[in-house]
Scaffold this active site. Structure first.
Site, PDB file in Angstrom:
ATOM      1  N   ASP A 118     -33.486  -8.970 -24.742  1.00 21.42           N
ATOM      2  CA  ASP A 118     -33.294  -9.439 -23.366  1.00 21.42           C
ATOM      3  C   ASP A 118     -32.975  -8.271 -22.436  1.00 21.42           C
ATOM      4  O   ASP A 118     -32.666  -7.165 -22.879  1.00 21.42           O
ATOM      5  CB  ASP A 118     -32.188 -10.483 -23.293  1.00 21.42           C
ATOM      6  CG  ASP A 118     -30.832  -9.952 -23.756  1.00 21.42           C
ATOM      7  OD1 ASP A 118     -30.798  -9.234 -24.785  1.00 21.42           O
ATOM      8  OD2 ASP A 118     -29.804 -10.239 -23.116  1.00 21.42           O
ATOM      9  N   GLU A 137     -28.123 -10.311 -25.716  1.00 21.24           N
ATOM     10  CA  GLU A 137     -27.015  -9.345 -25.819  1.00 21.24           C
ATOM     11  C   GLU A 137     -26.261  -9.242 -24.507  1.00 21.24           C
ATOM     12  O   GLU A 137     -25.034  -9.111 -24.485  1.00 21.24           O
ATOM     13  CB  GLU A 137     -27.570  -7.972 -26.229  1.00 21.24           C
ATOM     14  CG  GLU A 137     -26.505  -6.931 -26.531  1.00 21.24           C
ATOM     15  CD  GLU A 137     -26.092  -6.084 -25.327  1.00 21.24           C
ATOM     16  OE1 GLU A 137     -25.111  -5.331 -25.437  1.00 21.24           O
ATOM     17  OE2 GLU A 137     -26.747  -6.186 -24.259  1.00 21.24           O
ATOM     18  N   GLU A 138     -26.985  -9.307 -23.395  1.00 25.91           N
ATOM     19  CA  GLU A 138     -26.400  -8.980 -22.095  1.00 25.91           C
ATOM     20  C   GLU A 138     -25.402 -10.011 -21.594  1.00 25.91           C
ATOM     21  O   GLU A 138     -24.481  -9.676 -20.850  1.00 25.91           O
ATOM     22  CB  GLU A 138     -27.515  -8.801 -21.053  1.00 25.91           C
ATOM     23  CG  GLU A 138     -28.482  -7.660 -21.347  1.00 25.91           C
ATOM     24  CD  GLU A 138     -27.869  -6.292 -21.174  1.00 25.91           C
ATOM     25  OE1 GLU A 138     -26.695  -6.200 -20.765  1.00 25.91           O
ATOM     26  OE2 GLU A 138     -28.563  -5.300 -21.461  1.00 25.91           O
ATOM     27  N   HIS A 184     -31.886  -5.116 -28.778  1.00 24.17           N
ATOM     28  CA  HIS A 184     -31.882  -6.477 -28.236  1.00 24.17           C
ATOM     29  C   HIS A 184     -33.062  -6.652 -27.294  1.00 24.17           C
ATOM     30  O   HIS A 184     -33.461  -5.730 -26.587  1.00 24.17           O
ATOM     31  CB  HIS A 184     -30.551  -6.813 -27.547  1.00 24.17           C
ATOM     32  CG  HIS A 184     -30.229  -6.020 -26.324  1.00 24.17           C
ATOM     33  ND1 HIS A 184     -30.709  -6.342 -25.076  1.00 24.17           N
ATOM     34  CD2 HIS A 184     -29.444  -4.921 -26.140  1.00 24.17           C
ATOM     35  CE1 HIS A 184     -30.233  -5.495 -24.177  1.00 24.17           C
ATOM     36  NE2 HIS A 184     -29.474  -4.614 -24.796  1.00 24.17           N
ATOM     37  N   ASP A 216     -29.357   1.124 -28.702  1.00 29.07           N
ATOM     38  CA  ASP A 216     -28.934   0.616 -27.392  1.00 29.07           C
ATOM     39  C   ASP A 216     -27.966   1.576 -26.719  1.00 29.07           C
ATOM     40  O   ASP A 216     -27.168   1.193 -25.892  1.00 29.07           O
ATOM     41  CB  ASP A 216     -28.285  -0.765 -27.570  1.00 29.07           C
ATOM     42  CG  ASP A 216     -28.127  -1.509 -26.246  1.00 29.07           C
ATOM     43  OD1 ASP A 216     -28.843  -1.161 -25.281  1.00 29.07           O
ATOM     44  OD2 ASP A 216     -27.292  -2.415 -26.169  1.00 29.07           O
ATOM     45  N   ASP A 230     -33.096  -1.114 -20.900  1.00 29.38           N
ATOM     46  CA  ASP A 230     -31.963  -1.638 -21.665  1.00 29.38           C
ATOM     47  C   ASP A 230     -32.288  -3.084 -22.024  1.00 29.38           C
ATOM     48  O   ASP A 230     -32.091  -3.972 -21.201  1.00 29.38           O
ATOM     49  CB  ASP A 230     -30.688  -1.548 -20.827  1.00 29.38           C
ATOM     50  CG  ASP A 230     -29.472  -2.120 -21.517  1.00 29.38           C
ATOM     51  OD1 ASP A 230     -29.555  -2.456 -22.713  1.00 29.38           O
ATOM     52  OD2 ASP A 230     -28.428  -2.259 -20.839  1.00 29.38           O
TER      53      ASP A 230
END
Length: 447
Positions: A77, A144-145, A75, A168, A114
């Site tokens: 973001d 995603e976050e 991801h 991830d 991340d």
């Protein structure tokens, strides 16, 4: 980035470029444009879907055309947090990195590894001309976050491969093959405040210094939930003397175990010393109850100014609901292979008091969707009985372990060849994009 040789060099070159691009959740436009430009400049098929997910396809190297298509996925973001005294705009500024011993860190902010490092690995492979591989699909999802909305918005057919590696994971030597589904419940109590009755003494109790943690991955570690601890004292006090609540605030994030909280309430004036004594006894009991996991708890009680209170019925039912709402592990997995894994849980995540409403958020998780439905219904019923308006999101699905996974076998075999030891094959009691992929691509083999 400091002028120190980081290996693999191509990966960290890409990571440095990524960290120059602002990419807060839901604001990944600059990163999307960078990925499009990267793919097109390398002559690779590049597609952006209507949600903003990006896929870059790289053909197999000569002689490997018959291999399975592998999807690499990350991801784009990042979580945006900074120190209070740091002047930094995550929508405009580049992350500043430095070497600290064996660690790469950021100056005053989150690093963005991340999942920037996953994106960097994908870009490094796409950029390489010395790695033999079959057909590749490199996928970059957005947001995603803060909701998994990139994976949620992806349509079936966007990815063509049948095997996926999600890049991830957080810990070396761990391969994940299952995750929990989840749902949030928001309960809102609405009211008109009343002037405080005569004869009340007002008290402010607070609790801080708890470990906290992730409401999925850490829910089984016997850590105290500050919100639930304070609710226990409020309920106890209400049962003994009666309570008129002014405010109750604890927790901030739906996916975190609350680390601190504060409540202000009134009790009959002639009970003020009894409440002080009760608080000291209660604090001692809680410290003993969590003596292994919570070594820095700080309990504080002080008098407070009189203030308008919640109506008696609302105050009473709210406190009852906060006591009754299930919190922590509800059930462990029944499958022998993952009997150590939490199956179903609830985290009472936050409570916020405003002038005319109190809002409570709780997060339910389970690896079994019917159990998730049941846990969510249980929490909903508690707050319905207390008279709150209750709203539940659709949530996200679980990813069930595939005992016949070819991808898992290949990942384990490759890890052993590379490092000379066995990896840990695990499930996680948290939401992953793989759960959403499994719903849209039921035949996708993933780790």
């Amino acid at each position: 980035m400091d002028k120190i040789e980081l290996k693999p060099a191509r990966v960290f070159e890409q990571f440095a470029k990524i960290n120059a691009i602002p990419r807060p959740s839901k604001h990944e436009e600059q990163m999307i444009e960078y990925l499009k430009s990267f793919g097109e400049s390398h002559g690779l098929e590049t597609v952006v879907d209507e949600t903003g997910n990006v896929i870059i396809r790289k053909p197999a190297t000569p002689g490997f055309e018959g291999k399975d298509t592998i999807i690499l996925q990350s991801h784009m973001d990042m979580v945006c947090e900074k120190l209070v005294d740091v002047d930094f705009d995550f929508h405009k500024d580049a992350i500043q990195t430095y070497i600290d011993g064996e660690w790469l860190r950021a100056k005053g902010t989150t690093l963005g590894a991340d999942d920037g490092i996953g994106c960097a690995i994908e870009l490094a492979i796409l950029d390489s001309d010395d790695i033999e591989h079959g057909p590749l699909e490199c996928v970059f999802t957005r947001d995603e976050e803060t909701g998994l909305t990139g994976a949620e918005g992806m349509k079936p057919g966007f990815m063509k491969g049948d095997m996926l590696i999600n890049l991830d994971s957080e810990d070396e030597g761990q391969i994940f093959v299952s995750c929990a589904g989840g749902r949030n419940t928001t309960a809102t109590f609405r009211f008109n405040r009343e002037e405080a009755p005569e004869g009340l003494f007002f008290v402010k109790v607070s609790l801080k210094g708890l470990v906290g943690g992730h409401s999925g991955d850490d829910i089984n570690k016997k850590r105290a939930n500050a919100l639930k601890v304070l609710a226990r004292f409020l309920y106890q006090t209400q049962e003994r003397y009666g309570v008129r609540l002014v405010s109750f605030n604890a927790g901030k994030l739906h996916n975190a175990i609350p680390r601190d909280g504060v409540a202000v309430f009134g009790v009959p004036f002639d009970k003020k010393e009894a409440v002080r004594i009760d608080w000291n006894v209660f604090a001692s009991q809680i410290e003993e109850e969590y003596h292994v996991t919570e070594k820095t708890m700080q309990f504080h009680l002080e008098s407070a100014e009189a203030a308008p209170v919640l109506p008696l019925e609302t105050s009473t039912k709210l406190i009852q609901a906060m006591q009754a709402a299930d919190n922590g592990v509800f059930a462990m997995c029944q499958d022998e292979e993952i009997a150590w894994l939490v199956e179903t849980s609830n985290n009472v995540a936050s409570i916020e008091t405003r002038e005319n409403e109190v809002k409570v958020v709780a997060s339910q998780r389970s690896n079994v969707m019917s159990a998730l439905d049941n846990q969510a219904a249980t929490i909903k019923a508690v707050f319905q009985l207390a008279g709150a308006e209750v709203v539940q999101g659709e949530g996200y699905p679980a990813w069930k372990m595939n005992p016949n996974s070819k991808m898992t076998a290949l990942a384990v075999e490759s890890y052993k060849k590379l490092f000379g030891k066995d990896p840990k094959v695990l499930g996680i009691h948290a939401g992953l994009e793989c759960g959403l992929f499994s719903e849209k691509y039921p035949n996708l083999d993933m780790v």
